[in-house]
Motif scaffolding. Structure first.
Motif, short mmCIF file in Angstrom:
data_model
loop_
_atom_site.label_atom_id
_atom_site.label_comp_id
_atom_site.label_asym_id
_atom_site.label_seq_id
_atom_site.Cartn_x
_atom_site.Cartn_y
_atom_site.Cartn_z
N PHE A 1 70.60 51.32 51.03
CA PHE A 1 70.92 49.97 50.58
C PHE A 1 70.02 48.94 51.26
CE2 PHE A 1 73.45 46.04 50.87
CZ PHE A 1 73.56 45.77 49.52
N ASN A 2 69.57 49.21 52.48
CA ASN A 2 68.77 48.24 53.22
C ASN A 2 67.30 48.24 52.81
OD1 ASN A 2 70.98 47.38 54.73
ND2 ASN A 2 70.74 49.09 56.13
N SER A 3 66.86 49.18 51.99
CA SER A 3 65.48 49.20 51.52
C SER A 3 65.32 48.14 50.45
CB SER A 3 65.13 50.56 50.94
OG SER A 3 65.17 51.52 51.93
N ILE A 4 64.38 47.24 50.67
CA ILE A 4 64.18 46.14 49.73
C ILE A 4 62.74 46.16 49.24
CG2 ILE A 4 64.12 43.64 49.50
CD1 ILE A 4 66.41 43.52 51.51
N LEU A 5 62.58 46.05 47.93
CA LEU A 5 61.27 45.96 47.32
C LEU A 5 61.13 44.58 46.70
CD1 LEU A 5 61.26 49.37 45.44
CD2 LEU A 5 60.15 48.85 47.61
N LYS A 6 59.95 44.01 46.78
CA LYS A 6 59.69 42.70 46.18
C LYS A 6 58.77 42.90 44.99
CE LYS A 6 60.44 40.32 50.46
NZ LYS A 6 59.91 39.50 51.54
N LEU A 7 59.20 42.41 43.83
CA LEU A 7 58.46 42.58 42.58
C LEU A 7 58.14 41.23 41.96
CD1 LEU A 7 60.71 45.37 41.02
CD2 LEU A 7 58.65 45.68 42.38
N VAL B 1 59.32 35.88 42.37
CA VAL B 1 59.43 37.19 42.99
C VAL B 1 60.91 37.54 43.06
CG1 VAL B 1 59.04 38.53 45.10
CG2 VAL B 1 57.32 36.89 44.33
N VAL B 2 61.25 38.75 42.60
CA VAL B 2 62.62 39.22 42.72
C VAL B 2 62.67 40.32 43.76
CG1 VAL B 2 63.38 38.57 40.41
CG2 VAL B 2 62.38 40.81 40.76
N GLU B 3 63.75 40.34 44.47
CA GLU B 3 63.98 41.32 45.52
C GLU B 3 64.96 42.34 44.96
OE1 GLU B 3 64.26 39.63 49.82
OE2 GLU B 3 66.28 39.99 49.08
N ILE B 4 64.61 43.62 45.03
CA ILE B 4 65.55 44.62 44.53
C ILE B 4 65.84 45.65 45.62
CG2 ILE B 4 64.85 44.36 42.12
CD1 ILE B 4 63.45 47.11 42.43
N SER B 5 67.05 46.17 45.55
CA SER B 5 67.44 47.28 46.41
C SER B 5 68.23 48.25 45.53
CB SER B 5 68.27 46.79 47.60
OG SER B 5 69.41 46.11 47.16
N LEU B 6 68.49 49.41 46.04
CA LEU B 6 69.17 50.44 45.26
C LEU B 6 70.34 50.98 46.06
CD1 LEU B 6 68.86 52.13 42.61
CD2 LEU B 6 67.69 53.82 44.00
N GLU B 7 71.49 51.02 45.40
CA GLU B 7 72.66 51.61 46.01
C GLU B 7 73.36 52.48 44.98
OE1 GLU B 7 77.00 50.51 47.89
OE2 GLU B 7 75.53 48.92 47.72
N LYS B 8 73.52 53.73 45.29
CA LYS B 8 74.22 54.69 44.40
C LYS B 8 73.68 54.63 42.97
CE LYS B 8 78.39 55.88 45.50
NZ LYS B 8 78.95 56.84 46.26
N LYS B 9 72.35 54.61 42.82
CA LYS B 9 71.66 54.59 41.54
C LYS B 9 71.95 53.33 40.71
CE LYS B 9 70.60 59.38 41.36
NZ LYS B 9 70.09 60.42 40.55
N VAL B 10 72.28 52.24 41.39
CA VAL B 10 72.41 50.92 40.77
C VAL B 10 71.40 50.00 41.44
CG1 VAL B 10 73.89 48.92 40.37
CG2 VAL B 10 74.86 51.21 40.23
N ILE B 11 70.55 49.36 40.64
CA ILE B 11 69.58 48.41 41.16
C ILE B 11 70.28 47.07 41.35
CG2 ILE B 11 67.44 47.16 40.66
CD1 ILE B 11 66.72 49.56 38.78
N ILE B 12 70.09 46.48 42.51
CA ILE B 12 70.65 45.15 42.80
C ILE B 12 69.45 44.22 42.97
CG2 ILE B 12 72.07 43.78 44.36
CD1 ILE B 12 73.23 46.55 45.32
N GLY B 13 69.40 43.17 42.17
CA GLY B 13 68.26 42.26 42.24
C GLY B 13 68.68 40.83 42.39
N LYS B 14 67.79 40.04 42.99
CA LYS B 14 68.02 38.60 43.09
C LYS B 14 66.68 37.90 43.22
CE LYS B 14 68.66 38.32 48.08
NZ LYS B 14 69.50 37.90 49.15
N LYS B 15 66.67 36.66 42.81
CA LYS B 15 65.48 35.83 42.92
C LYS B 15 65.33 35.40 44.37
CE LYS B 15 63.59 31.43 41.39
NZ LYS B 15 63.78 30.29 40.49
N ILE B 16 64.09 35.43 44.86
CA ILE B 16 63.82 34.91 46.21
C ILE B 16 63.49 33.44 46.06
CG2 ILE B 16 62.32 35.05 48.21
CD1 ILE B 16 61.80 37.94 47.55
N TYR B 17 64.20 32.61 46.77
CA TYR B 17 64.00 31.16 46.66
C TYR B 17 62.93 30.67 47.59
CZ TYR B 17 68.13 31.19 43.83
OH TYR B 17 69.02 31.42 42.82
#
Length: 121
Positions: free
Chosen positions: A7-13, A105-121
């Protein structure tokens, strides 16, 4: 990036635009973890300032979440190929409420095969 299941792994796209549609490129690690192909659909939901995404047909849910996740919006988008890169269209139903636009840029992480994303302000 090998810890994408963590869950703590974060990718920026970066969010790109093509023909007035917003896209994000899917990292190889994410494609492998979720076992995604060009024939798969992704389904999206939005709660608060985050969006959630999972492979259609998956029953994946987050730990510690309410049962209404993926019971509401559930917008579906295809996976497309741009040269050798797999990408997906970010639905306007997700982009507009979160004020995501081209160049953001959106920040995404993965938990239990669900992608969680949010906009970086």
């Amino acid at each position: 990036m090998n810890e994408i299941n963590n869950f703590n792994s974060i990718l920026k796209l970066s969010v790109t635009e093509n023909h007035k549609l917003l896209y994000i490129n899917l990292p190889k690690e994410l494609i492998q973890t979720l076992n995604l192909t060009e024939n798969d659909l992704l389904e999206y939901d939005i709660r608060g300032k985050q969006f959630y995404c999972r492979k259609k047909g998956s029953e994946a849910m987050l730990r510690n979440t309410s049962n209404n996740l993926f019971a509401g919006l559930k917008v579906e988008r295809t996976i497309t190929r741009n040269n050798t890169i797999l990408r997906t269209n970010l639905p306007k139903e997700v982009a507009q409420p979160l004020a995501i636009t081209k160049g953001d840029v959106v920040e995404i992480s993965l938990e239990k095969k669900v992608i969680i994303g949010k906009k970086i302000y």
